[in-house]
Scaffold this motif. Sequence first.
Motif, short mmCIF file in Angstrom:
data_model
loop_
_atom_site.label_atom_id
_atom_site.label_comp_id
_atom_site.label_asym_id
_atom_site.label_seq_id
_atom_site.Cartn_x
_atom_site.Cartn_y
_atom_site.Cartn_z
N GLN A 207 0.94 4.04 -2.87
CA GLN A 207 0.46 5.41 -2.49
C GLN A 207 1.81 6.26 -3.14
O GLN A 207 1.31 7.45 -3.55
CB GLN A 207 0.79 5.51 -1.13
CG GLN A 207 0.36 6.93 -0.27
CD GLN A 207 0.92 6.91 1.21
OE1 GLN A 207 2.05 6.47 1.39
NE2 GLN A 207 0.48 7.54 1.95
N HIS A 208 2.80 5.86 -3.15
CA HIS A 208 3.86 6.80 -3.95
C HIS A 208 3.43 6.87 -5.38
O HIS A 208 3.38 8.12 -5.97
CB HIS A 208 5.16 5.95 -3.84
CG HIS A 208 5.54 6.46 -2.49
ND1 HIS A 208 6.58 7.57 -2.24
CD2 HIS A 208 6.05 5.58 -1.16
CE1 HIS A 208 7.19 7.62 -1.02
NE2 HIS A 208 6.98 6.49 -0.29
N HIS B 275 -4.69 12.71 1.53
CA HIS B 275 -3.38 13.00 2.02
C HIS B 275 -2.88 14.36 2.45
O HIS B 275 -2.14 14.50 3.18
CB HIS B 275 -2.35 12.30 0.54
CG HIS B 275 -1.04 12.34 0.96
ND1 HIS B 275 -0.29 11.41 1.42
CD2 HIS B 275 -0.05 13.33 0.51
CE1 HIS B 275 0.79 11.49 1.97
NE2 HIS B 275 1.30 12.56 1.11
N TRP C 246 3.95 1.52 9.83
CA TRP C 246 3.79 2.85 9.10
C TRP C 246 4.56 3.86 9.69
O TRP C 246 4.75 5.05 9.24
CB TRP C 246 2.59 3.02 8.66
CG TRP C 246 2.11 2.33 7.36
CD1 TRP C 246 2.78 1.99 6.36
CD2 TRP C 246 0.70 1.93 6.74
NE1 TRP C 246 2.19 1.39 5.28
CE2 TRP C 246 1.01 1.29 5.55
CE3 TRP C 246 -0.58 2.25 7.45
CZ2 TRP C 246 -0.24 0.83 4.62
CZ3 TRP C 246 -1.71 1.84 6.49
CH2 TRP C 246 -1.32 1.05 5.40
N CYS D 65 0.82 -1.24 -0.09
CA CYS D 65 0.22 -0.25 0.00
C CYS D 65 0.81 1.29 -0.08
O CYS D 65 0.50 2.14 -0.69
CB CYS D 65 -0.92 0.13 1.17
SG CYS D 65 -2.24 -1.24 1.06
N ALA D 66 2.13 1.24 0.75
CA ALA D 66 2.85 2.44 0.67
C ALA D 66 3.63 2.83 -0.79
O ALA D 66 3.37 3.80 -1.18
CB ALA D 66 3.94 2.13 1.68
N ARG E 85 8.93 3.65 2.74
CA ARG E 85 8.29 4.48 3.90
C ARG E 85 7.02 5.16 3.15
O ARG E 85 7.14 5.40 2.17
CB ARG E 85 9.11 5.06 4.72
CG ARG E 85 10.31 4.89 5.30
CD ARG E 85 10.07 3.75 6.28
NE ARG E 85 9.29 4.00 7.30
CZ ARG E 85 8.62 3.16 8.21
NH1 ARG E 85 8.51 1.70 7.77
NH2 ARG E 85 7.70 3.90 8.88
N PRO E 86 5.65 5.48 4.07
CA PRO E 86 4.63 5.94 3.37
C PRO E 86 5.10 7.38 2.85
O PRO E 86 5.97 8.26 3.45
CB PRO E 86 3.69 6.35 4.72
CG PRO E 86 4.10 5.13 5.52
CD PRO E 86 5.65 5.03 5.55
N PRO F 51 1.01 7.97 6.45
CA PRO F 51 0.44 6.49 6.19
C PRO F 51 -0.97 6.87 5.56
O PRO F 51 -1.75 7.60 5.92
CB PRO F 51 -0.01 5.77 7.47
CG PRO F 51 1.06 6.65 8.53
CD PRO F 51 1.27 7.84 8.05
N PRO F 52 -1.13 5.92 4.62
CA PRO F 52 -2.54 6.01 3.99
C PRO F 52 -3.89 5.86 4.88
O PRO F 52 -3.59 5.31 6.09
CB PRO F 52 -2.79 4.73 3.17
CG PRO F 52 -1.47 4.20 2.89
CD PRO F 52 -0.45 4.77 4.04
#
Length: 373
Positions: A100-101, A350, A145, A96-97, A168-169, A174-175
Amino acid sequence: MQFGVFSIGDMTPDPTTGRVPTEHERIQSMVAIAKRAEEVGLDVFAVGQHHNPPFVAPANPPILMAYLAAQTTRIQLSTATTLITTTDPVRIAEDCAFAQHLAQGRVDLTLGRGNTGPVYPWFGKDIRSGIPLAVENYALLHRLWRETEVDFSGRSRTPLQGFTSTPRPLHDIPPFVWHGSIRSPEIAEQAAYYGDGFFHNNIFWNKEHTGRMIDLYRSRYAHYGHGTEEQAIVGLGGQVFMRRTSQDAIREFRPYFDRAPVYGGGPSLEDFSAQTPLTVGTPEQVIERTLSFREYAGDYQRQLFLIDHAGLPLKTVLEQIDLLGEEVVPVLRKEVAARAPQGTPQAPTHASLLRRREEGRDPVPGGGTAAVA
């Protein structure tokens, strides 16, 4: 409020033709749905997690989310369910991280236990431990996270010593996490404890049950010092089918409802619509029904509609999304804004989470925020 659609990726035969889409067609249809949702101005597209027929929803939703990040520019990408019970928290944290990026922050997730019992033994778990697994696994995910060297020892997986989840997030944010449940007060408690969101996918339940679950979450959110009950972050599910007249909508949707893998063979379409949020009718009826949800849910932050279930052909699904984006959601946004009390929080993004971090207002598990911890 955020408005969007979610898919569970079921491979249901079209009851009017008997045709079943191929896996390739069904996967591509989810991409088309997400892209159309953005085109018509919806805020969120979410996808479920499944490991078994008759579903083709991804076993690892971040794969689809990362692909959609390259196909879209604005829409929030979420999971309708991330199986926190049977998916390794380390894998969730990393995947998920990474997504997210790629999405520039447009990723959040809804954690849940799922509704398919056989999944548990497939991954070496016991369904009777569903709640303890959800509690322990999220406690680890939350730390992964937020800490760079994690020591962990529990019942659900092998120990960790000085472990750092990578990447890293994004921006060390973190999401956002929604804890999804339809019947478990323990999950409402968990969401409140961490100051996270609570998503009640109320497509199967009456308003009295949904209201009790949300009230519990709100009261515990306030108990833990994260804010007032009105500041708690709530999301709802729902399902709609629309045509220009209610008679046309009912006539066209009835065969799909009757054969649906989830609720087919149960109550009639009329009874189910009366007892749950399912709304089959005109855009105006959908608007009226959706606005009534705040009577038992309060002023909430996210509304997602199940839109492609039960074998509906893609053409029909895209027509439904067009109606949502062009006729329903603009009115809902206007009415919600007019009715919400001043200070009602918006759904976290975010950008808003980054501001919260800069202001020292991150929730502290079990009580308050970082500013007062």
